[in-house]
Design an enzyme around this catalytic site. Sequence first.
Site, PDB file in Angstrom:
ATOM      1  N   ASN A 179     -11.080  -2.788  -5.026  1.00 51.14           N
ATOM      2  CA  ASN A 179     -10.324  -1.811  -5.820  1.00 51.14           C
ATOM      3  C   ASN A 179     -10.982  -1.487  -7.174  1.00 51.14           C
ATOM      4  O   ASN A 179     -10.600  -0.508  -7.827  1.00 51.14           O
ATOM      5  CB  ASN A 179      -8.875  -2.274  -6.021  1.00 51.14           C
ATOM      6  CG  ASN A 179      -8.014  -2.165  -4.775  1.00 51.14           C
ATOM      7  OD1 ASN A 179      -7.093  -2.963  -4.562  1.00 51.14           O
ATOM      8  ND2 ASN A 179      -8.289  -1.172  -3.921  1.00 51.14           N
ATOM      9  N   ASP A 215       0.814  -1.223   0.000  1.00 52.03           N
ATOM     10  CA  ASP A 215       0.000   0.000   0.000  1.00 52.03           C
ATOM     11  C   ASP A 215       0.850   1.277   0.000  1.00 52.03           C
ATOM     12  O   ASP A 215       1.949   1.292   0.565  1.00 52.03           O
ATOM     13  CB  ASP A 215      -0.921  -0.001   1.233  1.00 52.03           C
ATOM     14  CG  ASP A 215      -2.017   1.055   1.133  1.00 52.03           C
ATOM     15  OD1 ASP A 215      -2.444   1.366   0.004  1.00 52.03           O
ATOM     16  OD2 ASP A 215      -2.432   1.572   2.183  1.00 52.03           O
TER      17      ASP A 215
HETATM   18  C1  IPE Z   1      -5.392  -2.623   0.156  1.00 51.50           C
HETATM   19  O1  IPE Z   1      -5.102  -1.292  -0.035  1.00 51.50           O
HETATM   20  C2  IPE Z   1      -5.387  -3.357  -1.156  1.00 51.50           C
HETATM   21  C3  IPE Z   1      -4.106  -3.502  -1.806  1.00 51.50           C
HETATM   22  C4  IPE Z   1      -2.948  -3.035  -1.397  1.00 51.50           C
HETATM   23  C5  IPE Z   1      -4.106  -4.268  -3.019  1.00 51.50           C
HETATM   24  P1  IPE Z   1      -6.258  -0.196  -0.214  1.00 51.50           P
HETATM   25  O2  IPE Z   1      -5.570   1.082  -0.468  1.00 51.50           O
HETATM   26  O3  IPE Z   1      -7.236  -0.654  -1.227  1.00 51.50           O
HETATM   27  O4  IPE Z   1      -6.966  -0.227   1.214  1.00 51.50           O
HETATM   28  P2  IPE Z   1      -7.782   0.904   1.973  1.00 51.50           P
HETATM   29  O5  IPE Z   1      -8.795   1.447   0.999  1.00 51.50           O
HETATM   30  O6  IPE Z   1      -6.809   1.955   2.399  1.00 51.50           O
HETATM   31  O7  IPE Z   1      -8.372   0.216   3.152  1.00 51.50           O
HETATM   32  C1  IPE Z   2      -1.800   0.104  -3.301  1.00 46.86           C
HETATM   33  O1  IPE Z   2      -1.523   1.460  -3.353  1.00 46.86           O
HETATM   34  C2  IPE Z   2      -2.002  -0.507  -4.657  1.00 46.86           C
HETATM   35  C3  IPE Z   2      -3.388  -0.930  -4.925  1.00 46.86           C
HETATM   36  C4  IPE Z   2      -4.369  -0.872  -4.083  1.00 46.86           C
HETATM   37  C5  IPE Z   2      -3.654  -1.474  -6.238  1.00 46.86           C
HETATM   38  P1  IPE Z   2      -2.694   2.530  -3.348  1.00 46.86           P
HETATM   39  O2  IPE Z   2      -3.110   2.794  -4.752  1.00 46.86           O
HETATM   40  O3  IPE Z   2      -3.796   2.119  -2.439  1.00 46.86           O
HETATM   41  O4  IPE Z   2      -1.940   3.800  -2.786  1.00 46.86           O
HETATM   42  P2  IPE Z   2      -2.518   4.851  -1.754  1.00 46.86           P
HETATM   43  O5  IPE Z   2      -2.979   4.096  -0.544  1.00 46.86           O
HETATM   44  O6  IPE Z   2      -3.656   5.548  -2.435  1.00 46.86           O
HETATM   45  O7  IPE Z   2      -1.368   5.745  -1.472  1.00 46.86           O
HETATM   46 MG    MG Z   3      -4.150   2.444  -0.480  1.00 43.37          MG
END
Ligand code: IPE
Ligand code: IPE
Ligand code: MG
Length: 244
Positions: free
Chosen positions: A72, A24
């Site tokens: 997602n 993340d």
């Molecule tokens: C969790 O991260 C999913 C992945 C890293 C693939 P998210 O960014 O989707 O989670 P939330 O929305 O902060 O809980």
């Molecule tokens: C995790 O990084 C990757 C996926 C969920 C695919 P994020 O896209 O959630 O990055 P932040 O949390 O918005 O910084």
């Molecule tokens: Mg995220």
Amino acid sequence: MIELKQEERRSGGAIPAHIAIIMDGNGRWAKKRGLPRSVGHTAGATTFRHITRCASRMGIKYLTVYAFSTENWKRPADEVDALMKLFHKYLVDSLTDFRDDDVVVRFIGDKSGFSQSLQRLINETEEVSRDRTGMVLNIAMNYGGRDEILRAVKSLCHDCADRKISPEEITEEIFEKHLYTSGQPDPDLLIRPGGEARISNFLLYQSAYTELYFTDVLWPDFSEDDLIRAIDYYSKRSRRFGGV
Ligand code: IPE
Ligand code: IPE
Ligand code: MG
């Protein structure tokens, strides 16, 4: 200060057999640099490749990474499109990638949510690495912990309806056979970079007794030293599993 010495890292003593990572922070990493979120995902993919190699070389037996959740899909279409393109590119690369490290690549999640061409690549990637003997890398894509549990419940309901098993006979051992991770040990250590201290629907059933490690480091910046720090933290935990 990194306290684990090379020999300790390889000794297997306090080393977790199974590490899970919620990758993340890609979006925020890009935003901080005034770049589009998709650039953060590309940087995150490079980190994924590097950290997978590091884990394999440290003697980790199982690595499970969260790449795309069932939630997602809610993101803007252009971000989802960029992620799908990235998965394509990385799967093509991974057909040869990880070969030198003998990594077995598996996917957990609902593959049917992806395009036909991505599904073909997923199957091919699993196929070419099937007979390897090194670390098992589970890539969680279109994965949700609740979705996984529901699928297991439905599958067991069918088995009951078909009189293959009676409800009273269902044990934890049998239930686990219906999860994507069937046959694999539960994660010992869950690492979440990116500053959030939540599970976000990852491995809900399997992480009942998993040690949790949260860090503010954003995933594209996550280094081998960060991995060692997490393992070091793990090695100092007293795991009681409800006992004393
Ligand atoms: C969790 O991260 C999913 C992945 C890293 C693939 P998210 O960014 O989707 O989670 P939330 O929305 O902060 O809980
Ligand atoms: C995790 O990084 C990757 C996926 C969920 C695919 P994020 O896209 O959630 O990055 P932040 O949390 O918005 O910084
Ligand atoms: Mg995220």
